[in-house]
Write an enzyme that holds these catalytic residues in place. Structure first.
Site, PDB file in Angstrom:
ATOM      1  N   PRO A  70       0.893  -1.155  -0.095  1.00 15.63           N
ATOM      2  CA  PRO A  70       0.196  -0.067  -0.117  1.00 15.63           C
ATOM      3  C   PRO A  70       1.035   1.137   0.409  1.00 15.63           C
ATOM      4  CG  PRO A  70      -1.109  -1.293   1.906  1.00 15.63           C
ATOM      5  CD  PRO A  70       0.310  -1.960   1.010  1.00 15.63           C
ATOM      6  N   ASN A  71       0.376   1.831  -0.746  1.00 10.69           N
ATOM      7  CA  ASN A  71       0.822   3.720  -0.840  1.00 10.69           C
ATOM      8  C   ASN A  71       1.969   3.945  -1.251  1.00 10.69           C
ATOM      9  OD1 ASN A  71      -1.285   4.585   0.513  1.00 10.69           O
ATOM     10  ND2 ASN A  71      -0.723   4.014   2.125  1.00 10.69           N
ATOM     11  N   ARG A  78       4.563  12.443  -2.590  1.00 15.76           N
ATOM     12  CA  ARG A  78       4.646  12.983  -1.463  1.00 15.76           C
ATOM     13  C   ARG A  78       5.952  12.448  -0.219  1.00 15.76           C
ATOM     14  NH1 ARG A  78      -1.095  11.719  -0.993  1.00 15.76           N
ATOM     15  NH2 ARG A  78      -2.032  12.429  -2.812  1.00 15.76           N
ATOM     16  N   TYR A  83      10.821   9.634   1.865  1.00 14.64           N
ATOM     17  CA  TYR A  83      11.122   7.875   0.954  1.00 14.64           C
ATOM     18  C   TYR A  83      11.753   8.500  -0.140  1.00 14.64           C
ATOM     19  CZ  TYR A  83       7.221   6.301   3.780  1.00 14.64           C
ATOM     20  OH  TYR A  83       6.818   5.248   4.749  1.00 14.64           O
ATOM     21  N   ASN A 134       8.407  -5.731  -0.311  1.00 14.44           N
ATOM     22  CA  ASN A 134       8.236  -4.344   0.442  1.00 14.44           C
ATOM     23  C   ASN A 134       6.775  -4.170   0.656  1.00 14.44           C
ATOM     24  OD1 ASN A 134       8.112  -2.370   1.591  1.00 14.44           O
ATOM     25  ND2 ASN A 134       9.177  -0.412   0.445  1.00 14.44           N
ATOM     26  N   ALA A 137       3.120  -0.091   4.415  1.00 12.98           N
ATOM     27  CA  ALA A 137       2.305  -0.464   5.916  1.00 12.98           C
ATOM     28  C   ALA A 137       1.767  -1.915   6.669  1.00 12.98           C
ATOM     29  CB  ALA A 137       1.507   0.419   6.303  1.00 12.98           C
ATOM     30  N   HIS A 140       3.521  -4.444   9.205  1.00  8.19           N
ATOM     31  CA  HIS A 140       3.721  -3.990  11.094  1.00  8.19           C
ATOM     32  C   HIS A 140       1.917  -4.665  11.120  1.00  8.19           C
ATOM     33  CE1 HIS A 140       6.701  -1.704   9.549  1.00  8.19           C
ATOM     34  NE2 HIS A 140       6.188  -1.241   9.026  1.00  8.19           N
ATOM     35  N   ASP A 147       1.710 -15.894   6.664  1.00 10.83           N
ATOM     36  CA  ASP A 147       1.320 -17.279   6.052  1.00 10.83           C
ATOM     37  C   ASP A 147       1.374 -17.735   4.729  1.00 10.83           C
ATOM     38  OD1 ASP A 147      -0.178 -17.620   8.745  1.00 10.83           O
ATOM     39  OD2 ASP A 147      -1.974 -17.419   8.441  1.00 10.83           O
ATOM     40  N   GLU A 158      12.904  -9.092   2.683  1.00 13.08           N
ATOM     41  CA  GLU A 158      12.165  -7.463   2.907  1.00 13.08           C
ATOM     42  C   GLU A 158      13.252  -6.914   2.403  1.00 13.08           C
ATOM     43  OE1 GLU A 158      11.158  -7.888   7.107  1.00 13.08           O
ATOM     44  OE2 GLU A 158       9.388  -6.196   7.039  1.00 13.08           O
ATOM     45  N   HIS A 160      13.116  -2.028   2.840  1.00 10.26           N
ATOM     46  CA  HIS A 160      12.084  -1.326   3.261  1.00 10.26           C
ATOM     47  C   HIS A 160      12.958   0.313   3.377  1.00 10.26           C
ATOM     48  CE1 HIS A 160       8.936  -3.487   5.552  1.00 10.26           C
ATOM     49  NE2 HIS A 160      10.246  -3.699   5.468  1.00 10.26           N
ATOM     50  N   LEU A 161      12.596   0.715   2.515  1.00  7.30           N
ATOM     51  CA  LEU A 161      13.153   2.416   1.955  1.00  7.30           C
ATOM     52  C   LEU A 161      13.757   2.624   2.823  1.00  7.30           C
ATOM     53  CD1 LEU A 161      10.447   3.439  -0.791  1.00  7.30           C
ATOM     54  CD2 LEU A 161      12.865   2.644  -1.161  1.00  7.30           C
ATOM     55  N   SER A 162      12.860   3.375   4.082  1.00  6.26           N
ATOM     56  CA  SER A 162      13.444   4.135   5.052  1.00  6.26           C
ATOM     57  C   SER A 162      13.405   2.766   5.552  1.00  6.26           C
ATOM     58  CB  SER A 162      12.217   4.551   6.093  1.00  6.26           C
ATOM     59  OG  SER A 162      11.491   4.306   6.453  1.00  6.26           O
ATOM     60  N   ARG A 167      11.951   4.914  13.330  1.00  2.00           N
ATOM     61  CA  ARG A 167      11.046   5.833  12.965  1.00  2.00           C
ATOM     62  C   ARG A 167       9.888   5.661  14.512  1.00  2.00           C
ATOM     63  NH1 ARG A 167       8.530   4.838   7.308  1.00  2.00           N
ATOM     64  NH2 ARG A 167       6.866   7.110   7.921  1.00  2.00           N
TER      65      ARG A 167
HETATM   66  O1  CA2 Z   1      10.268   2.525   4.598  1.00  2.08           O
HETATM   67  C1  CA2 Z   1       9.176   1.437   3.723  1.00  2.08           C
HETATM   68  O2  CA2 Z   1       9.977   1.044   2.943  1.00  2.08           O
HETATM   69  C2  CA2 Z   1       8.176   0.985   4.485  1.00  2.08           C
HETATM   70  O3  CA2 Z   1       8.028   0.107   3.689  1.00  2.08           O
HETATM   71  C3  CA2 Z   1       7.182   2.064   3.514  1.00  2.08           C
HETATM   72  C4  CA2 Z   1       5.742   2.303   3.771  1.00  2.08           C
HETATM   73  C5  CA2 Z   1       6.018   2.162   5.352  1.00  2.08           C
HETATM   74  O4  CA2 Z   1       4.377   2.144   5.775  1.00  2.08           O
HETATM   75  C6  CA2 Z   1       6.328   1.200   6.604  1.00  2.08           C
HETATM   76  O5  CA2 Z   1       6.682   1.433   8.010  1.00  2.08           O
HETATM   77  C7  CA2 Z   1       8.320   1.312   5.941  1.00  2.08           C
HETATM   78  C8  CA2 Z   1       5.286   3.358   3.856  1.00  2.08           C
HETATM   79  C9  CA2 Z   1       4.642   3.069   1.987  1.00  2.08           C
HETATM   80  C10 CA2 Z   1       4.235   4.480   2.042  1.00  2.08           C
HETATM   81  O6  CA2 Z   1       4.841   5.365   0.807  1.00  2.08           O
HETATM   82  C11 CA2 Z   1       4.859   6.612   0.767  1.00  2.08           C
HETATM   83  C12 CA2 Z   1       5.063   7.231  -0.146  1.00  2.08           C
HETATM   84  C13 CA2 Z   1       5.435   8.080  -0.590  1.00  2.08           C
HETATM   85  C14 CA2 Z   1       3.709   9.095   0.095  1.00  2.08           C
HETATM   86  C15 CA2 Z   1       3.608   8.315   1.672  1.00  2.08           C
HETATM   87  C16 CA2 Z   1       3.738   7.017   0.955  1.00  2.08           C
END
Ligand code: CA2
Length: 212
Positions: A70-71, A78, A83, A134, A137, A140, A147, A158, A160-162, A167
């Protein structure tokens, strides 16, 4: 920056026994319930995996599913401070280029829906050799994704960008990690390329072993 992995087995070139790596025809979940439930059918293995087991000279390219949750479609639009400025299309292009040099075929997807991720993981179980995930959210929160990964019987990295450990506390726990061979976070888009590199090693080492 955090890079985590199951490094105890002596690096990517080491080829531990099936017993030590816990590899068997049955996914781990099939053993749950003390043998009272019918075991799951073993994964239908990829063309690459079967050809490697048969010792074929010319192998098809191993396939890696790169799945995004998602997202992540909002990347570059954004929150650049968290990110970066790159888009998901940029990440896909980088993965495509890296996969070519590593000799991998990639299938790249993004969805905002948990069930769609589960469907793709089930599809990977039947056709792919590894997964880069990836889950956004859902990392978590999603037992359903855990599963699906647990029954896939495939190496999973796995990503994650961040750096999720710098965090909020709720991002420190990952269900995905429970089924992952390794975790890469905090390195931005480069983490995806590193994940492909890691998978290339895992896939080649794994295909030298017996099994289905
Ligand atoms: O750091 C990552 O890659 C995450 O998987 C990104 C997820 C976050 O919920 C994880 O904790 C860590 C969120 C992806 C949302 O990406 C956005 C990108 C641009 C603007 C808003 C959200």
């Amino acid at each position: 920056m955090v890079v985590q992995g199951n490094m105890a087995a002596g690096g990517p070139q080491a080829k531990p026994s099936r017993e030590r790596r816990g590899l068997s025809c049955q996914p781990a979940a099939a053993n749950a319930g003390g043998g009272r439930t019918a075991p799951l059918a073993p994964p239908r293995r990829s063309a690459y995996y079967k050809a490697a087991l048969l010792g074929r000279e010319s192998l098809p390219l191993p396939t890696v599913f790169i799945l995004n949750g998602p997202n992540l479609n909002l990347l570059g639009v954004r929150e650049p401070a968290v990110y970066g400025r790159g888009t998901l299309a940029d990440i896909e292009a980088r993965c495509q280029a890296r996969a070519q040099t590593l000799g991998l075929e990639i299938v790249f997807h993004q969805t905002n829906h948990e069930g769609q991720l589960v469907d793709w993981i089930q599809q990977a179980r039947e056709t792919a050799d590894g997964i880069v995930l990836n889950a956004g959210a859902l990392t978590h929160t999603s037992v359903a994704i855990l599963d699906a990964l647990s029954t896939a019987g495939l190496p999973v990295i796995e990503v994650h960008l961040s750096n999720i450990f710098r965090r909020e506390r709720f991002r420190h726990h990952s269900y995905v990690s429970l089924a992952a061979s390794g975790v890469i976070c905090g390195l931005g888009a480069h983490g995806y390329e590193l994940a492909l590199e890691a998978l290339a090693n895992l896939i080649v080492n794994r295909s030298g072993e017996g099994g289905q």
